[in-house]
Enzyme design. Structure first.
Site, PDB file in Angstrom:
ATOM      1  N   CYS A 205       0.823  -1.227   0.000  1.00 27.36           N
ATOM      2  CA  CYS A 205       0.000   0.000   0.000  1.00 27.36           C
ATOM      3  C   CYS A 205       0.853   1.271   0.000  1.00 27.36           C
ATOM      4  CB  CYS A 205      -0.942  -0.014   1.196  1.00 27.36           C
ATOM      5  SG  CYS A 205      -1.931  -1.504   1.271  1.00 27.36           S
TER       6      CYS A 205
ATOM      7  N   HIS B 106      -3.278   7.104   3.002  1.00 27.17           N
ATOM      8  CA  HIS B 106      -3.719   5.768   2.592  1.00 27.17           C
ATOM      9  C   HIS B 106      -5.027   5.448   3.315  1.00 27.17           C
ATOM     10  CE1 HIS B 106      -3.951   1.599   1.793  1.00 27.17           C
ATOM     11  NE2 HIS B 106      -3.448   1.178   2.939  1.00 27.17           N
TER      12      HIS B 106
ATOM     13  N   ASN C 235     -10.003  -0.388   1.209  1.00 27.23           N
ATOM     14  CA  ASN C 235      -8.557  -0.267   1.052  1.00 27.23           C
ATOM     15  C   ASN C 235      -8.171  -0.791  -0.338  1.00 27.23           C
ATOM     16  OD1 ASN C 235      -5.802  -0.659   1.088  1.00 27.23           O
ATOM     17  ND2 ASN C 235      -5.740  -1.520   3.156  1.00 27.23           N
TER      18      ASN C 235
HETATM   19  N1  COA Z   1     -17.821  -9.140  11.377  1.00 29.78           N
HETATM   20  C1  COA Z   1     -18.145  -9.461  12.629  1.00 29.78           C
HETATM   21  N2  COA Z   1     -17.249  -9.886  13.535  1.00 29.78           N
HETATM   22  C2  COA Z   1     -15.954  -9.972  13.132  1.00 29.78           C
HETATM   23  C3  COA Z   1     -15.565  -9.626  11.832  1.00 29.78           C
HETATM   24  C4  COA Z   1     -16.552  -9.210  10.926  1.00 29.78           C
HETATM   25  N3  COA Z   1     -16.276  -8.868   9.668  1.00 29.78           N
HETATM   26  N4  COA Z   1     -14.226  -9.800  11.717  1.00 29.78           N
HETATM   27  C5  COA Z   1     -13.790 -10.223  12.923  1.00 29.78           C
HETATM   28  N5  COA Z   1     -14.842 -10.322  13.772  1.00 29.78           N
HETATM   29  C6  COA Z   1     -14.827 -10.758  15.177  1.00 29.78           C
HETATM   30  C7  COA Z   1     -13.656 -11.657  15.475  1.00 29.78           C
HETATM   31  O1  COA Z   1     -13.969 -12.991  15.165  1.00 29.78           O
HETATM   32  C8  COA Z   1     -13.479 -11.431  16.946  1.00 29.78           C
HETATM   33  O2  COA Z   1     -14.425 -12.205  17.635  1.00 29.78           O
HETATM   34  P1  COA Z   1     -14.037 -12.955  18.977  1.00 29.78           P
HETATM   35  O3  COA Z   1     -13.661 -11.855  19.948  1.00 29.78           O
HETATM   36  O4  COA Z   1     -15.312 -13.665  19.322  1.00 29.78           O
HETATM   37  O5  COA Z   1     -12.898 -13.833  18.625  1.00 29.78           O
HETATM   38  C9  COA Z   1     -13.853  -9.964  17.150  1.00 29.78           C
HETATM   39  O6  COA Z   1     -14.646  -9.621  16.008  1.00 29.78           O
HETATM   40  C10 COA Z   1     -12.673  -9.051  17.267  1.00 29.78           C
HETATM   41  O7  COA Z   1     -11.760  -9.354  16.208  1.00 29.78           O
HETATM   42  P2  COA Z   1     -10.477  -8.498  15.956  1.00 29.78           P
HETATM   43  O8  COA Z   1      -9.753  -9.039  14.761  1.00 29.78           O
HETATM   44  O9  COA Z   1      -9.682  -8.400  17.237  1.00 29.78           O
HETATM   45  O10 COA Z   1     -11.152  -7.091  15.617  1.00 29.78           O
HETATM   46  P3  COA Z   1     -10.530  -5.665  15.572  1.00 29.78           P
HETATM   47  O11 COA Z   1     -11.280  -4.814  16.522  1.00 29.78           O
HETATM   48  O12 COA Z   1      -9.038  -5.683  15.654  1.00 29.78           O
HETATM   49  O13 COA Z   1     -10.943  -5.192  14.104  1.00 29.78           O
HETATM   50  C11 COA Z   1      -9.918  -4.898  11.945  1.00 29.78           C
HETATM   51  C12 COA Z   1     -10.442  -5.890  12.981  1.00 29.78           C
HETATM   52  C13 COA Z   1      -9.343  -5.709  10.804  1.00 29.78           C
HETATM   53  C14 COA Z   1     -11.106  -4.041  11.486  1.00 29.78           C
HETATM   54  C15 COA Z   1      -8.849  -3.975  12.594  1.00 29.78           C
HETATM   55  O14 COA Z   1      -7.936  -4.756  13.333  1.00 29.78           O
HETATM   56  C16 COA Z   1      -8.096  -3.180  11.573  1.00 29.78           C
HETATM   57  O15 COA Z   1      -8.648  -2.371  10.846  1.00 29.78           O
HETATM   58  N6  COA Z   1      -6.741  -3.348  11.517  1.00 29.78           N
HETATM   59  C17 COA Z   1      -5.898  -2.661  10.558  1.00 29.78           C
HETATM   60  C18 COA Z   1      -5.832  -3.471   9.298  1.00 29.78           C
HETATM   61  C19 COA Z   1      -5.229  -2.717   8.155  1.00 29.78           C
HETATM   62  O16 COA Z   1      -5.218  -1.505   8.114  1.00 29.78           O
HETATM   63  N7  COA Z   1      -4.735  -3.473   7.184  1.00 29.78           N
HETATM   64  C20 COA Z   1      -4.271  -2.963   5.940  1.00 29.78           C
HETATM   65  C21 COA Z   1      -2.890  -2.479   6.027  1.00 29.78           C
HETATM   66  S1  COA Z   1      -2.396  -1.786   4.516  1.00 29.78           S
END
Ligand code: COA
Length: 336
Positions: free
Chosen positions: A118, A258, A288
């Site tokens: 990215c 980004h 993204n």
């Molecule tokens: N819908 C509903 N629940 C979901 C889900 C979805 N799409 N995706 C994950 N969950 C659940 C998980 O299973 C987890 O459940 P559990 O607690 O029962 O195990 C819970 O939600 C929390 O998951 P987690 O992965 O810890 O969520 P988060 O708060 O970290 O959010 C992202 C996930 C991906 C939105 C967040 O971490 C993020 O945006 N990170 C940055 C990623 C990024 O920018 N990547 C690109 C880089 S270029």
């Protein structure tokens, strides 16, 4: 200045997105999720995806034509093409070679791809700046394009909600008025945390030797780990980039970041003390789009009048590698 380096002018920017729209509600047909969960954590409502034969090369070609038109340049004026992509449809020929052919450039100009995920556009701009500064090339076409929708694991609700497809392009040229449109640029990487986001392309060993355990297919991401790392590093990094250029945040008109997560964008915005009208966000509609994200946000916001020209902007990005980078650029009248 006391040096002989040739300054760079940003001559044109363009973008292209596929027509097909997938909303958060559409994703509930694939797995247990909700619009509320996705929107509140990421700022994404919908994303564009390629369909049928369409791919990142088509999107990149359309964005390139758009940027060339804005730059008022003919394809034959270009003497180098650099494409940035997180995962090109073909490892070879390079996307840049495909685009050279599609533009009908017959002068055998060099064309190559880079992978900085990215952060690809910032890396490509940094390479272009060095080539132009040295006098080696004069008119460079940068294309940043990705079709993540083909590479995510559509059974993984933690990653597939985030990504969308699109392309952005920029034409840069040797400036003839002594003004450099890249006021500052910096790129970084830390390979020791490369396992935060991975996409394997590992093939198979020779059948006459021991085989290995293939890695799972599709984008694998430690979302929480990426978020924590970027939220810690990026706001401070952008602040330093501006300070190292001898500027203050208020000297710059826009933040064009980004588009990975609205909360990360807001963390940078808060550190710079910017009001919403100074910050470009289109993550709600595109998700993204990896390498395409920054030039897409730039070109679209100028086209739609959100970003006025005759201004400056700080661009910043981060992605797999991990890589990150930033640039302070001048946005002259006529680039879009
Ligand atoms: N819908 C509903 N629940 C979901 C889900 C979805 N799409 N995706 C994950 N969950 C659940 C998980 O299973 C987890 O459940 P559990 O607690 O029962 O195990 C819970 O939600 C929390 O998951 P987690 O992965 O810890 O969520 P988060 O708060 O970290 O959010 C992202 C996930 C991906 C939105 C967040 O971490 C993020 O945006 N990170 C940055 C990623 C990024 O920018 N990547 C690109 C880089 S270029």
């Amino acid at each position: 200045m006391g040096n002989n380096l040739i300054p760079l002018r940003i001559a044109g920017v363009g973008y292209s997105v596929p027509d097909a729209v997938i909303t958060n509600d559409d994703l509930t047909k694939l797995y247990d999720t909700s619009d509320e969960w996705i929107y509140s954590r990421t700022g994404i409502k919908e994303r564009r995806v390629v369909s049928g034969e369409e791919n990142a090369i088509d999107l990149g070609f359309a964005a390139a034509k758009n940027a060339l038109e804005k730059a008022k340049m003919a394809p034959e004026d270009i003497d180098l093409i650099i494409a940035a992509s997180s995962a090109p449809p073909d490892l070879y020929p390079a996307i840049a070679c495909h685009i050279q052919a599609r533009l009908g450039i017959s002068t055998q100009v060099p064309a190559f791809d880079i992978t900085a995920a990215c952060t690809g556009l910032i890396y490509a701009l940094s390479i272009a700046k060095a080539y132009i500064a040295s006098g080696m090339y004069k008119n460079i076409l940068l294309v940043a394009t990705d079709n993540n929708s083909r590479l995510v694991n559509w059974e993984d609700r933690g990653t597939s909600i985030l990504f969308g497809d699109g392309a952005g392009a920029m034409v840069v040229t040797a400036s003839d008025d002594g003004v450099d449109d890249v006021i500052a640029i910096d790129i970084k990487s830390d390979g020791s945390i490369g396992d935060l986001i991975e996409l394997s392309f590992d093939g198979k060993n020779c059948p006459l030797v021991e085989q290995y355990e293939p890695k799972p297919q599709g984008i694998r991401m430690n979302g929480r780990g990426v978020y924590t790392f970027v939220a810690k590093v990026l706001p401070h990094y952008v602040e330093n980039l501006i300070a190292n250029a001898g500027m203050k945040a208020e000297d710059i008109d826009y933040l064009i970041p980004h588009q990975a997560n609205i909360r990360i964008i807001q963390a940078v915005q808060e550190r710079l003390g910017y009001s919403d009208d100074k910050v470009v966000t289109n993550i709600k509609y595109y998700g993204n789009t990896s390498a395409a994200s920054i030039p897409l946000a730039l070109a679209e916001s100028v086209e739609k009048g959100k970003v006025k020209l005759g201004t400056t902007a700080v661009l910043c990005g981060f992605g797999a590698g991990m890589t990150w980078g930033g640039a302070i650029v001048r946005l002259r009248e006529g680039i879009c």
